[in-house]
Motif scaffolding. Structure first.
Motif, mmCIF file in Angstrom:
data_model
loop_
_atom_site.group_PDB
_atom_site.id
_atom_site.type_symbol
_atom_site.label_atom_id
_atom_site.label_comp_id
_atom_site.label_asym_id
_atom_site.label_seq_id
_atom_site.Cartn_x
_atom_site.Cartn_y
_atom_site.Cartn_z
ATOM 1 N N SER A 1 0.870 -1.101 0.160
ATOM 2 C CA SER A 1 -0.091 0.086 -0.185
ATOM 3 C C SER A 1 0.980 1.240 -0.036
ATOM 4 C CB SER A 1 -0.969 0.427 1.135
ATOM 5 O OG SER A 1 -0.240 -0.019 2.453
ATOM 6 N N CYS A 2 2.072 1.070 0.378
ATOM 7 C CA CYS A 2 3.128 2.154 0.318
ATOM 8 C C CYS A 2 4.404 1.543 0.200
ATOM 9 C CB CYS A 2 2.985 2.994 1.638
ATOM 10 S SG CYS A 2 3.619 2.215 2.951
ATOM 11 N N LEU A 3 5.486 2.498 -0.238
ATOM 12 C CA LEU A 3 6.767 2.167 -0.502
ATOM 13 C C LEU A 3 7.539 1.939 0.939
ATOM 14 C CD1 LEU A 3 8.729 0.978 -2.835
ATOM 15 C CD2 LEU A 3 9.411 3.347 -2.996
ATOM 16 N N VAL A 4 7.890 3.106 1.476
ATOM 17 C CA VAL A 4 8.482 3.130 2.617
ATOM 18 C C VAL A 4 7.950 4.138 3.843
ATOM 19 C CG1 VAL A 4 10.756 2.631 1.639
ATOM 20 C CG2 VAL A 4 9.997 5.134 1.731
ATOM 21 N N ASP B 1 3.214 8.253 6.575
ATOM 22 C CA ASP B 1 3.632 8.879 7.846
ATOM 23 C C ASP B 1 2.941 8.038 8.707
ATOM 24 O OD1 ASP B 1 4.950 10.818 6.503
ATOM 25 O OD2 ASP B 1 4.115 12.347 7.989
ATOM 26 N N GLU B 2 2.177 6.933 8.502
ATOM 27 C CA GLU B 2 1.236 6.124 9.464
ATOM 28 C C GLU B 2 2.270 5.480 10.493
ATOM 29 O OE1 GLU B 2 -1.543 2.269 9.269
ATOM 30 O OE2 GLU B 2 -0.709 3.159 7.591
ATOM 31 N N LEU C 1 0.966 11.566 1.704
ATOM 32 C CA LEU C 1 -0.496 12.331 1.769
ATOM 33 C C LEU C 1 -0.807 13.094 3.083
ATOM 34 C CD1 LEU C 1 -2.673 9.443 0.543
ATOM 35 C CD2 LEU C 1 -2.209 10.921 -0.606
ATOM 36 N N SER C 2 0.422 13.423 3.650
ATOM 37 C CA SER C 2 0.489 14.181 4.887
ATOM 38 C C SER C 2 0.807 15.614 4.513
ATOM 39 C CB SER C 2 1.351 13.783 6.138
ATOM 40 O OG SER C 2 2.736 14.098 5.429
#
Length: 573
Positions: free
Chosen positions: A140-143, A171-172, A202-203
């Protein structure tokens, strides 16, 4: 001292384990199918791992005979991982990585469908220069932000065909977004075929790209803005954008109708392109059910299939891309289908049986491909009725988690062609009950299924005295099945009254075709080859053999080609 200074080697799954201790000086290694002797490759500079069934590259609890933690890969400069359907992560979240990947210069990861996160936040890539990730549909994200901050030397970042990726840096679970990230050396950024990508981050975090001067974005319909926070790209003066792209044989993408745009900054450029190309919906074409009253063939992605299903009652041919499951509306809307192709989807089964009208099914062709979470065509506990009884063509490819093709209750009484390719979770193809229903089958091809040990497997309650006859089968191809031990390993009688052509390539464990009585009255030769090497015309370097019967022919070929062991080359270190 057989090869005292050997630095580069390619090993397959049955060669690596017994001779790994001879290669302490090895610097470049390519491994297939097995990976349990990492401590014996401590001086590696480049490692390529392919077709493995492990969940992590480096178990954090690996210790030597004295109980000391084994330090490996500390000098590794290049790492490439491909076609590993069970890989969950490079490194366990709870491990202490130390300096394991700190010297890594390039990293390529492809076709690892279950990979959920590339590395945990604790991993540092301070020397990484080139990062390419492709066809990893679980990401769902890379890093994370922490890992992104360590990428101080990264110059090239390429993300291709990752269907679930929504952002590149997340940023999760980490601290506030006020802390900026600077990709100091990043020069090239390519984003291709990411249908769910909504932004690089997305932050509201500030992101800087001081040297970025080449950006390509293709096939990203959800990318309306690059980043929500402050964005700095002082060297960037254009962006190459395309609504669609074409996948090339090597896995790269060729943009279709590419545009070079610049609206003063990266965010505005991305936004303007989205407004021009994507800010319309296909539903605007449809005002009532009779818009296309005679439409018979259509290809739809996941965003269109559901709301438009009611318009396609007469549709006979359909290709579904990235669908997430049949609803009752979609199943009823496509009730007259004769040909269905589903690819790049995220479902465990083709369709819950209760959604189908069992008396209306007339499906003739079914093609399923690149479905990383696919477990079975039909649930074991369901009542299939006549759902597949009219099926004439079935092809299943690149479904790495598929454990069994269909349950014993399924009947394929009209199936003529069956092809299965790169389904590495399958240990067998069908049960005797299903095999007996294949009375019309005339072409059977099984390719590159690494765990398959037999084609027809007897279950506990089967009567092996009951024979199986493939009444119409004429063509049988067994290609690159490294674990195959036989067509059927019981003492069951098997008949092939019309079989004329058999090709067996790259099946090193196949010593005998079947243990029971075998009848092939029309067969007079078998095409056999030790591996899949081809000549300059593209034909296999195999030859036709015959020793009077099929079992004797298979046995003689195995004795001549596989009844030796690579260990005989090595007598001492």
């Amino acid at each position: 001292d057989t090869f005292p200074i050997l630095e580069e080697l390619m090993l397959d799954w049955y060669s690596a384990e017994p001779i790994a201790e001879f290669f302490w000086k090895l610097q470049v290694c390519e491994l297939y199918d097995k990976f349990s002797t990492t401590q014996n490759f401590c001086n590696l500079k480049t490692l390529h791992v392919k077709d493995f069934f492990i969940e992590e590259i480096y178990p954090h609890g690996l210790v030597d005979k004295e109980g000391q933690h084994i330090r490996i890969f500390e000098g590794l400069r290049g790492l490439e991982l491909s076609e590993m359907p069970n890989l969950l992560h490079l490194w366990n979240e709870n491990s202490q990585p130390g300096r394991t990947f700190q010297n890594l210069y390039y990293l390529k990861v492809s076709k690892c469908g279950r990979l959920k996160n590339l590395v945990p936040s604790s991993i540092s890539f301070q020397n990484l220069n080139h990062l390419k990730v492709s066809e990893c549909h679980g990401l769902s994200c890379l890093v994370t932000k922490s890992t992104a901050k360590s990428l101080v030397r990264l110059s090239t970042l390429i993300i291709i065909d990752c269907k679930r990726t929504t952002e590149i840096v997340t940023d999760e679970g980490e601290d506030e977004a006020g802390d900026e990230i600077s990709f100091r050396q990043l020069n090239t950024l390519q984003l291709h075929g990411l249908p769910n990508l909504k932004g690089f981050n997305l932050s509201n975090r500030t992101i800087r790209f001081p040297l970025l001067n080449y950006v390509t974005v293709t096939g990203c319909p959800e990318l309306k803005m690059f980043s929500n926070g402050v964005l700095s790209t002082p060297k960037l003066k254009k962006v190459e954008l395309a609504k669609d792209n074409e996948k090339l044989p090597r896995g790269d993408y060729l943009p279709i109708n590419e545009k070079r745009l610049w609206e003063g900054d990266l965010n505005t450029t991305i936004k303007r392109f989205w407004e021009d190309e994507f800010d319309t919906r296909i539903q605007q074409l449809f005002t009532e059910k009779d818009t296309f009253p005679n439409l018979e063939e259509l290809m739809m992605d996941r965003d269109c299939a559901e709301p438009l299903a009611e318009f396609f009652q007469k549709q006979q041919v359909c290709e579904l891309y990235e669908y997430r499951g049949f609803s009752s509306a979609l199943a009823q809307g496509l009730c007259n289908l004769k040909n269905l192709h589903v690819r790049h989807s995220f479902v465990g089964e083709l369709c819950p049986y209760e959604l189908f009208d069992k008396d209306r099914q007339d499906l003739r062709e079914l093609d399923l491909s690149e479905m990383d979470y696919f477990l079975h065509l039909w649930n074991e506990n369901s009542q299939p009725g006549s759902t597949f009884q009219n099926l004439e063509y079935l092809k299943v490819s690149k479904c790495g988690r598929l454990m069994n093709l269909v349950p014993s209750s399924i009947s394929f009484q009209n199936l003529k062609i069956l092809e299965v390719c790169k389904c590495h979770g399958l240990s067998c193809l069908v049960t005797p009950s299903v095999a007996k229903s294949l009375v019309q089958l005339w072409n059977l091809g099984i390719n590159e299924c690494n765990k398959m040990t037999e084609i027809v497997r007897d279950e506990g309650g089967d009567d092996v005295g009951d024979e199986i006859s493939f009444t119409k089968l004429q063509f049988l191809t067994l290609y690159c099945l490294p674990s195959l031990k036989g067509f059927n390993l019981s003492n069951r009688s098997i008949k092939f009254p019309l079989l004329k052509y058999i090709t067996v390539i790259g099946c090193p464990e196949l010593k005998i075709f079947t243990n029971g009585v075998l009848n092939t009255p029309e067969l007079t030769g078998v095409g056999l080859a030790e591996n899949d090497e081809r000549n300059r015309w593209g034909d296999y370097n195999g030859k036709e053999f015959w020793e009077g019967d099929l079992n004797s022919t298979i046995e003689r070929f195995w004795e001549d080609n596989f009844d030796t062991c690579i260990q005989q080359l090595f007598t001492e270190k």
